[in-house]
Design a protein around this motif. Structure first.
Motif, PDB file in Angstrom:
ATOM      1  N   VAL A 128      -2.773  24.108  65.980  1.00 43.53           N
ATOM      2  CA  VAL A 128      -1.856  23.097  65.872  1.00 43.53           C
ATOM      3  C   VAL A 128      -0.699  23.183  64.876  1.00 43.53           C
ATOM      4  CG1 VAL A 128      -3.613  21.312  66.634  1.00 43.53           C
ATOM      5  CG2 VAL A 128      -3.417  21.699  64.403  1.00 43.53           C
ATOM      6  N   ALA A 129       0.246  22.316  64.943  1.00 43.73           N
ATOM      7  CA  ALA A 129       1.519  22.619  64.176  1.00 43.73           C
ATOM      8  C   ALA A 129       1.458  21.892  62.747  1.00 43.73           C
ATOM      9  CB  ALA A 129       2.887  22.088  65.028  1.00 43.73           C
ATOM     10  N   SER A 130       0.386  20.926  62.584  1.00 42.30           N
ATOM     11  CA  SER A 130       0.497  20.151  61.395  1.00 42.30           C
ATOM     12  C   SER A 130      -0.910  20.111  60.906  1.00 42.30           C
ATOM     13  CB  SER A 130       1.096  18.765  61.858  1.00 42.30           C
ATOM     14  OG  SER A 130       0.675  17.860  60.737  1.00 42.30           O
ATOM     15  N   PRO A 131      -0.891  19.974  59.571  1.00 43.35           N
ATOM     16  CA  PRO A 131      -2.403  20.071  58.960  1.00 43.35           C
ATOM     17  C   PRO A 131      -2.987  18.566  59.298  1.00 43.35           C
ATOM     18  CG  PRO A 131      -0.703  20.062  57.330  1.00 43.35           C
ATOM     19  CD  PRO A 131      -0.070  20.298  58.564  1.00 43.35           C
ATOM     20  N   ARG A 132      -2.109  17.524  59.460  1.00 41.86           N
ATOM     21  CA  ARG A 132      -2.748  16.131  59.928  1.00 41.86           C
ATOM     22  C   ARG A 132      -3.348  16.011  61.091  1.00 41.86           C
ATOM     23  NH1 ARG A 132      -0.508  13.380  55.820  1.00 41.86           N
ATOM     24  NH2 ARG A 132       1.635  13.924  55.144  1.00 41.86           N
ATOM     25  N   HIS A 133      -3.412  17.119  62.005  1.00 41.19           N
ATOM     26  CA  HIS A 133      -3.972  17.066  63.090  1.00 41.19           C
ATOM     27  C   HIS A 133      -5.093  18.032  62.944  1.00 41.19           C
ATOM     28  CE1 HIS A 133       0.302  16.052  64.983  1.00 41.19           C
ATOM     29  NE2 HIS A 133      -0.415  14.976  64.569  1.00 41.19           N
ATOM     30  N   ALA A 134      -5.226  18.833  62.179  1.00 39.49           N
ATOM     31  CA  ALA A 134      -6.366  19.696  61.975  1.00 39.49           C
ATOM     32  C   ALA A 134      -7.351  19.398  61.494  1.00 39.49           C
ATOM     33  CB  ALA A 134      -5.458  21.014  61.278  1.00 39.49           C
ATOM     34  N   ASP A 135      -8.676  20.256  62.013  1.00 41.51           N
ATOM     35  CA  ASP A 135     -10.082  20.121  61.537  1.00 41.51           C
ATOM     36  C   ASP A 135     -10.309  21.321  60.423  1.00 41.51           C
ATOM     37  OD1 ASP A 135     -10.666  18.075  63.238  1.00 41.51           O
ATOM     38  OD2 ASP A 135     -10.702  19.342  64.698  1.00 41.51           O
ATOM     39  N   VAL A 136      -9.441  22.422  60.730  1.00 43.49           N
ATOM     40  CA  VAL A 136      -9.729  23.713  60.174  1.00 43.49           C
ATOM     41  C   VAL A 136      -8.478  24.250  59.624  1.00 43.49           C
ATOM     42  CG1 VAL A 136     -10.564  26.037  60.310  1.00 43.49           C
ATOM     43  CG2 VAL A 136     -11.877  24.285  61.645  1.00 43.49           C
ATOM     44  N   LEU A 137      -8.398  24.785  58.418  1.00 46.78           N
ATOM     45  CA  LEU A 137      -7.288  25.400  57.837  1.00 46.78           C
ATOM     46  C   LEU A 137      -7.710  26.946  57.736  1.00 46.78           C
ATOM     47  CD1 LEU A 137      -5.977  23.456  54.718  1.00 46.78           C
ATOM     48  CD2 LEU A 137      -5.001  23.364  57.063  1.00 46.78           C
ATOM     49  N   LEU A 138      -6.978  27.843  58.430  1.00 47.61           N
ATOM     50  CA  LEU A 138      -7.017  29.050  58.575  1.00 47.61           C
ATOM     51  C   LEU A 138      -6.062  29.797  57.752  1.00 47.61           C
ATOM     52  CD1 LEU A 138      -8.780  30.750  60.316  1.00 47.61           C
ATOM     53  CD2 LEU A 138      -7.058  31.277  61.852  1.00 47.61           C
ATOM     54  N   VAL A 139      -6.511  30.331  56.527  1.00 49.59           N
ATOM     55  CA  VAL A 139      -5.703  30.774  55.283  1.00 49.59           C
ATOM     56  C   VAL A 139      -5.809  32.157  55.256  1.00 49.59           C
ATOM     57  CG1 VAL A 139      -5.067  30.591  52.971  1.00 49.59           C
ATOM     58  CG2 VAL A 139      -5.869  28.486  54.129  1.00 49.59           C
ATOM     59  N   THR A 140      -4.487  32.738  55.305  1.00 53.00           N
ATOM     60  CA  THR A 140      -4.301  34.321  55.264  1.00 53.00           C
ATOM     61  C   THR A 140      -3.694  34.625  53.947  1.00 53.00           C
ATOM     62  OG1 THR A 140      -2.437  34.319  56.556  1.00 53.00           O
ATOM     63  CG2 THR A 140      -4.383  34.704  57.784  1.00 53.00           C
ATOM     64  N   GLY A 141      -3.912  35.722  53.340  1.00 57.05           N
ATOM     65  CA  GLY A 141      -3.158  36.439  52.360  1.00 57.05           C
ATOM     66  C   GLY A 141      -3.669  35.989  50.944  1.00 57.05           C
ATOM     67  N   PRO A 142      -3.230  36.593  49.952  1.00 58.13           N
ATOM     68  CA  PRO A 142      -3.690  35.739  48.586  1.00 58.13           C
ATOM     69  C   PRO A 142      -2.555  34.777  48.150  1.00 58.13           C
ATOM     70  CG  PRO A 142      -2.242  37.932  48.182  1.00 58.13           C
ATOM     71  CD  PRO A 142      -2.792  37.769  49.661  1.00 58.13           C
ATOM     72  N   VAL A 143      -3.048  33.684  47.578  1.00 60.29           N
ATOM     73  CA  VAL A 143      -2.184  32.689  47.307  1.00 60.29           C
ATOM     74  C   VAL A 143      -1.125  33.039  46.062  1.00 60.29           C
ATOM     75  CG1 VAL A 143      -2.039  30.445  46.549  1.00 60.29           C
ATOM     76  CG2 VAL A 143      -3.920  31.048  47.670  1.00 60.29           C
ATOM     77  N   THR A 144       0.244  32.809  46.640  1.00 64.05           N
ATOM     78  CA  THR A 144       1.199  33.196  45.688  1.00 64.05           C
ATOM     79  C   THR A 144       1.614  32.015  44.869  1.00 64.05           C
ATOM     80  OG1 THR A 144       3.183  33.029  47.414  1.00 64.05           O
ATOM     81  CG2 THR A 144       2.191  35.148  47.450  1.00 64.05           C
ATOM     82  N   ARG A 145       2.497  32.446  43.787  1.00 64.54           N
ATOM     83  CA  ARG A 145       2.964  31.315  43.046  1.00 64.54           C
ATOM     84  C   ARG A 145       3.724  30.205  44.079  1.00 64.54           C
ATOM     85  NH1 ARG A 145       3.843  32.936  37.172  1.00 64.54           N
ATOM     86  NH2 ARG A 145       2.756  34.718  36.994  1.00 64.54           N
TER      87      ARG A 145
END
Length: 161
Positions: free
Chosen positions: A72-89
């Motif tokens: 989906v295009a918005s986190p407001r519609h999501a059940d899961v966040l699929l996160v890639t990469g190290p978190v940058t500043r």
């Protein structure tokens, strides 16, 4: 040609069988999401290797949507966040905002070695840390990058399918 057509009609659709889980397991496990799962992908600073594998997982060959997993295009519609990469500043605050915007019950999946422990980017100037240093992580997927079938298996484990 006719023999091939007969074979196709006789065989029918062939798909992977669903894992067997009893009703008590489903009711007792609060980590299992019910029904279809809406996934929002967040690139927190990756090299795009994991993004290619995610695109393959949702493409026509692996077809994650057949298991009820949808991007989906918005986190407001999501059940899961699929996160890639190290978190940058630059992505620390947007990742937190995406997590806060996702309605409960929500899950976070850290995809790839960089999301799990910063991988080759560990100690870099622009790197804040792993995804678990910024938001709580429920599932970690190993690999650099992980294969599409591994990503789909991890997402299927979040559902009751």
């Amino acid at each position: 040609m006719r023999s091939l057509l007969r074979k196709i009609l006789a065989t029918g659709r062939v798909a992977e069988p669903a894992p067997v889980r009893d009703a008590a397991h489903k009711a007792a496990d609060p980590g299992v999401l019910r029904g279809s799962v809406q996934v929002r992908h967040v690139d927190a600073g990756s090299c795009n290797g994991c993004e290619l594998e995610i695109a393959s997982a949702f493409g026509p060959v692996y077809d994650a949507e057949r298991y009820g997993v949808r991007l989906v295009a918005s986190p407001r519609h999501a059940d899961v966040l699929l996160v890639t990469g190290p978190v940058t500043r630059n992505m620390e605050d947007p990742l937190r905002k995406a997590y806060e915007a996702t309605p409960a019950p929500k899950r976070v999946v850290a995809v790839g070695d960089c999301a799990r422990n910063c991988g080759v980017f560990a100690g870099g100037y622009g790197v804040v840390g792993a995804v678990s240093d910024v938001v709580p992580v429920d599932v970690e997927i190993k690999g650099c990058p992980p294969e599409p079938d591994v990503i789909i298996a991890a997402l299927r484990d979040l559902t009751d399918r």
